[in-house]
Design an enzyme around this catalytic site. Structure first.
Site, PDB file in Angstrom:
ATOM      1  N   CYS A  66      18.106  16.336 -31.289  1.00 56.36           N
ATOM      2  CA  CYS A  66      17.541  17.321 -30.390  1.00 56.36           C
ATOM      3  C   CYS A  66      16.104  17.596 -30.813  1.00 56.36           C
ATOM      4  O   CYS A  66      15.786  17.545 -31.994  1.00 56.36           O
ATOM      5  CB  CYS A  66      18.355  18.608 -30.414  1.00 56.36           C
ATOM      6  SG  CYS A  66      18.528  19.322 -32.047  1.00 56.36           S
ATOM      7  N   CYS A  69      15.611  20.121 -33.461  1.00 50.70           N
ATOM      8  CA  CYS A  69      16.148  19.926 -34.805  1.00 50.70           C
ATOM      9  C   CYS A  69      15.042  19.468 -35.752  1.00 50.70           C
ATOM     10  O   CYS A  69      15.146  19.627 -36.962  1.00 50.70           O
ATOM     11  CB  CYS A  69      17.320  18.950 -34.803  1.00 50.70           C
ATOM     12  SG  CYS A  69      16.996  17.452 -33.920  1.00 50.70           S
ATOM     13  N   ASP A 444     -24.170   2.633 -35.768  1.00 53.84           N
ATOM     14  CA  ASP A 444     -24.889   1.917 -36.796  1.00 53.84           C
ATOM     15  C   ASP A 444     -25.416   0.648 -36.120  1.00 53.84           C
ATOM     16  O   ASP A 444     -24.854   0.195 -35.135  1.00 53.84           O
ATOM     17  CB  ASP A 444     -23.897   1.580 -37.917  1.00 53.84           C
ATOM     18  CG  ASP A 444     -24.487   0.622 -38.908  1.00 53.84           C
ATOM     19  OD1 ASP A 444     -25.555   0.930 -39.445  1.00 53.84           O
ATOM     20  OD2 ASP A 444     -23.873  -0.443 -39.136  1.00 53.84           O
TER      21      ASP A 444
HETATM   22  P1  ADP Z   1     -27.946  -0.904 -42.003  1.00 49.98           P
HETATM   23  O1  ADP Z   1     -28.089   0.568 -41.816  1.00 49.98           O
HETATM   24  O2  ADP Z   1     -28.721  -1.654 -40.979  1.00 49.98           O
HETATM   25  O3  ADP Z   1     -26.531  -1.344 -42.082  1.00 49.98           O
HETATM   26  P2  ADP Z   1     -28.345  -0.980 -44.920  1.00 49.98           P
HETATM   27  O4  ADP Z   1     -28.299   0.470 -45.189  1.00 49.98           O
HETATM   28  O5  ADP Z   1     -27.226  -1.817 -45.410  1.00 49.98           O
HETATM   29  O6  ADP Z   1     -28.665  -1.314 -43.391  1.00 49.98           O
HETATM   30  O7  ADP Z   1     -29.689  -1.534 -45.569  1.00 49.98           O
HETATM   31  C1  ADP Z   1     -30.937  -1.024 -45.177  1.00 49.98           C
HETATM   32  C2  ADP Z   1     -32.047  -1.957 -45.546  1.00 49.98           C
HETATM   33  O8  ADP Z   1     -32.095  -2.120 -46.963  1.00 49.98           O
HETATM   34  C3  ADP Z   1     -31.892  -3.339 -44.974  1.00 49.98           C
HETATM   35  O9  ADP Z   1     -32.446  -3.445 -43.693  1.00 49.98           O
HETATM   36  C4  ADP Z   1     -32.669  -4.169 -45.993  1.00 49.98           C
HETATM   37  O10 ADP Z   1     -34.037  -4.112 -45.683  1.00 49.98           O
HETATM   38  C5  ADP Z   1     -32.427  -3.443 -47.282  1.00 49.98           C
HETATM   39  N1  ADP Z   1     -31.349  -4.045 -48.070  1.00 49.98           N
HETATM   40  C6  ADP Z   1     -30.160  -3.502 -48.371  1.00 49.98           C
HETATM   41  N2  ADP Z   1     -29.420  -4.323 -49.129  1.00 49.98           N
HETATM   42  C7  ADP Z   1     -30.142  -5.440 -49.291  1.00 49.98           C
HETATM   43  C8  ADP Z   1     -29.932  -6.686 -49.987  1.00 49.98           C
HETATM   44  N3  ADP Z   1     -28.814  -6.967 -50.670  1.00 49.98           N
HETATM   45  N4  ADP Z   1     -30.891  -7.590 -49.930  1.00 49.98           N
HETATM   46  C9  ADP Z   1     -32.044  -7.347 -49.268  1.00 49.98           C
HETATM   47  N5  ADP Z   1     -32.288  -6.215 -48.617  1.00 49.98           N
HETATM   48  C10 ADP Z   1     -31.375  -5.265 -48.619  1.00 49.98           C
HETATM   49 MG    MG Z   2     -24.520  -1.482 -42.005  1.00 46.14          MG
END
Ligand code: ADP
Ligand code: MG
Length: 752
Positions: A66, A69, A444
């Site tokens: 039910c 319950c 994103d």
């Molecule tokens: P999003 O918001 O586009 O997902 P992220 O926050 O992951 O991007 O990264 C933001 C920026 O930081 C990237 O656009 C890049 O320029 C730089 N970046 C992050 N991680 C890396 C990496 N492993 N190698 C080179 N650039 C990086």
């Molecule tokens: Mg991302």
């Protein structure tokens, strides 16, 4: 908020929920990467003590007969010492408990308590017993019905009163067999449920010689309960069916021979052979062969996906045309399908805000009706007017607000089940409501609006050779998990560069990464990283980059910018249509949030049709979080869509966090409030529409059941309906809301 962020940034923590009203915080984490002690120390640093640890567990119940319950079990389990929170969902047949670890409550005494209430706890998904029980009840109901008709015929056609009366009583006994048992358990636990009310009414009817009514009450009540269990069972199956589809045995290659073994005995790393037409037994990676696989059970995609060596495959999915050899990646129970169905179950047991409202009404209603029944009965005795006894009995029959109690959960369970069938995991009614209400969406960019499969389109050197720039970048990125890293490595491999091994690799989330390569410190990352390091771009490089649209990363060696790499990404299929659908039908505002540079962010936004004023670029992960906080403050409900791994904090900050492509990553399954199992963004408008439709149906159901319940009460009180009409009204109203809720199982979005 600070507590949540502090804990979320711990390695291995995928989700943090805070409930200020009960001073509770729930942390989901990977035990191999973080310990409870580390979480406690974070909390302590903010001046908070962890008072107690709680375990939670879900139990699958059997024999719930039910709707009210469920409330009875909830009340009883809630009284156990050490239980913090408990929820029982009739429609899903689930009991969810949270209790003190090492406290007075334990798994065993919870199970014992449930047994004392006359119900069973299912150990696994085995259904056989449940069905046999339902069948026995159905037989009892049918016999009751046959006797009822026999008695009626004897009485009205052959006019043999004595025989007729016997059959009426037999009918009442058969119809009442299971309800009497349930009522006994219920009274023993000092609670009153619909079984107790119906039995009392029928007994009263016999006492005043209304045998037909007594038999009719018992038969119709039993019939109603049987129909309810039957229909609700259909809803429950929408989820439990998932698990039953996984195979029990697998063909494993051991010492070069194929052996059939139970899946539980297959170890991670072993190779299983999957023939065409078979279901894949465990999650793993294809190591040889090629085939198309129907993954609809996990991701909701109706089109089979081609699987070549290196591709990921999921337990329960169907291999179509080729033989595959799969290296097992996760043991049974931890595969994606099991996790998925577990999460759906827990979501179904969660209560939506509407449900709490109707349960509250229900809690006042029954005592109110009982009180009026007692008053009417007392009046009957005092005045000697026997028709009032009848009236009191009718009040008992309509005394359970069953339709109201079931109105919300049945809609939720159906809706969550429907979503799961399309590869959308929704973690509870709250989020379904959030989706239904949402007017503001934030996306994103990388991996959400775009595919996240980047490609290097340009390598620019300041002084050195381009080859050097790429070689150093690739060296640093070898250890990184970022999609940019994969793109750079692919390019380096294509150019057959000899990439050195890095040491001391360190990811700098939102900025880039660094490592020591060939003895010198190297950085790869965004413009912002270059600025953080306090460095200047050489003029030649800056001017060369002016005309480029794309993701740009800079390569820094020994604190000098030696070059840049330009990468491009492609828009996800249908990204533009989805944005326009949301715009047209649901959304007031759309935003794009990204860590990438402004140029490319603006370009992507205008490509998909998001207003360029609504673009936030160059954000660090914690800035994404504060932008989301701001949006929530400005607009109320905000849906944030991202990947569940890098965007976890931003998803957590939004009202409803939606993760893309959960099938590929167990982390995002745990993290987000809503997971789109496939990479198909089209599921977002689907989920939003399902949310809207569910809200609609819940409102309808509450309106229907509230009016039915109160109408019947008033009519019974006024003496306008008899016992038989009362039971019919009671059962019919419950069945109507169940049927209405179950329409959600067949939900189809309008715009396709
Ligand atoms: P999003 O918001 O586009 O997902 P992220 O926050 O992951 O991007 O990264 C933001 C920026 O930081 C990237 O656009 C890049 O320029 C730089 N970046 C992050 N991680 C890396 C990496 N492993 N190698 C080179 N650039 C990086
Ligand atoms: Mg991302």
């Amino acid at each position: 908020m600070r507590l949540r962020d502090a804990i979320l940034t711990l390695d291995g923590v995928s989700r943090v929920d805070i409930y200020p009203s009960s001073s509770k915080i729930v942390v989901t984490f990977d035990k191999s990467r973080t310990s409870l002690a580390m979480i406690e120390s974070r909390a302590r640093r903010l001046g908070l003590e962890i008072a107690e640890n709680f375990d939670h567990e879900s139990f699958r119940l059997e024999g719930l007969d039910c709707p009210d319950c469920a409330l009875k079990i909830e009340k009883a389990v809630g009284k156990l010492p050490g239980v913090l929170w408990v929820s029982v969902n009739y429609a899903a047949s689930l009991l969810l408990v949270e209790y003190q670890r090492n406290g007075a409550a334990s798994r065993d005494n919870i199970i014992k308590l449930v047994r004392d209430l006359g119900y069973e706890v299912a150990e696994s998904y085995e259904k056989s017993e449940r069905i046999s029980k339902i069948n026995r009840r159905t037989v009892a109901t049918a016999v009751s019905g046959v006797f009822l008709v026999t008695a009626f015929v004897l009485k009205n056609i052959f006019v043999v009163d004595f025989a007729a009366d016997t059959f009426y009583i037999l009918s009442a006994i058969f119809g009442g067999f299971y309800p009497i048992r349930a009522a006994f358990y219920s009274l023993r636990a000092r609670s009153i449920d619909t079984n107790v009310l119906m039995i009392t009414a029928a007994a009263g009817a016999i006492a005043i010689g209304e045998l037909f009514d007594a038999a009719a009450v018992m038969f119709l009540f039993s019939l109603g309960a049987a129909l309810e269990s039957y229909t609700v069972e259909k809803t429950r199956e929408s989820v439990s069916r998932l698990i039953e589809l996984s195979p029990n045995e697998a063909s494993v290659l051991r010492n070069g021979v194929e052996v059939r073994v139970p899946v539980a005995d297959v170890r991670v790393g072993e190779v299983v052979v999957v023939k065409p037409g078979d279901r894949i037994p465990l999650d793993g990676e294809v190591i040889s062969g090629s085939s198309f696989v129907d993954q609809s059970i996990v991701t909701g995609e109706s089109v089979p996906i081609e699987k070549l060596p290196g591709a990921e495959v999921f337990a329960g999915t169907i291999n179509q045309n080729g033989a595959l050899e799969v290296s097992v990646k996760r043991p049974i129970g931890e595969d994606t399908l099991s996790r998925l169905s577990r999460l759906v179950e827990i979501a179904q047991a969660q209560k939506a805000p509407y449900q709490q409202f109707s349960e509250k009404v229900g809690r006042i209603y029954t005592p109110l009706v009982l009180l009026s029944a007692v008053i009417v009965f007392a009046y009957a005795l005092l005045s000697g007017d026997h028709s009032f006894i009848r009236r009191a009995l009718v009040l008992l029959v309509v005394g359970c607000p069953c339709a109201l109690v079931i109105s919300t959960p049945v809609a939720l369970v159906a809706s969550l089940g429907r979503a799961a069938k399309s590869g959308v995991l929704i973690k509870g009614g709250v989020y379904l409501e959030g989706l239904g209400r949402a007017k503001v969406f934030a996306f994103d960019k990388t991996g959400t609006l775009t595919k996240g499969c980047l490609e290097v389109v340009d390598v620019i050197a300041a002084n050195n050779s381009c080859e050097d720039v790429l070689r150093l970048a690739a060296a640093v990125e070898q250890m990184s998990e970022h999609p940019i890293a994969a793109a750079i490595l692919r390019r380096a491999e294509a150019e057959k560069l000899n990439v050195p091994k890095p040491i001391d690799f360190k990811a700098m989330p939102g900025l880039g990464a660094k490592a020591i390569v060939e003895g010198t410190e190297c950085h790869v990352g965004s413009k912002r990283l270059v600025e953080t390091l306090g460095l200047q771009l050489p003029d030649s490089l800056a001017s060369a980059l002016e005309s480029k649209v794309g993701t740009v990363v800079f390569v820094v060696r020994d604190r000098k910018v030696i070059g840049a790499i330009v990468l491009s990404d492609v828009l996800r299929d249908g990204a533009r249509e989805i944005v326009s659908t949301l715009h047209k039908k649901h959304a007031k505002e759309l935003f794009v949030l990204t860590g990438d540079n402004e140029t490319i962010a603006g370009f992507v936004a205008s490509e998909v049709g998001v207003d360029t004023d609504n673009v936030y670029a160059g954000l660090m992960p914690e800035e994404k979080v504060s932008v989301v906080h701001d949006l929530v403050e400005r607009f109320g409900t905000v849906v944030m869509v991202g990947d569940g791994v890098n965007d976890a904090p931003a998803l957590a900050a939004s009202t409803v966090g939606v993760a893309m492509g959960g099938a590929g990553s167990p982390v995002s399954l745990e993290t987000a409030d809503v997971v789109l199992m496939s990479d198909n963004l089209m599921k977002l408008p689907f989920a939003v529409e399902l949310g809207q439709r569910t809200l609609q149906i819940i409102k309808q159901n509450i309106a229907i059941s509230l009016s039915a319940v109160f109408l019947m009460f008033v009519a019974a009180f006024a003496g306008k309906i008899g016992l038989t009409t009362g039971v019919i009204g009671h059962e019919a109203s419950a069945l109507i809301v169940i049927a209405n809720g179950m329409r959600l199982l067949r939900f189809q979005p309008r715009n396709r």
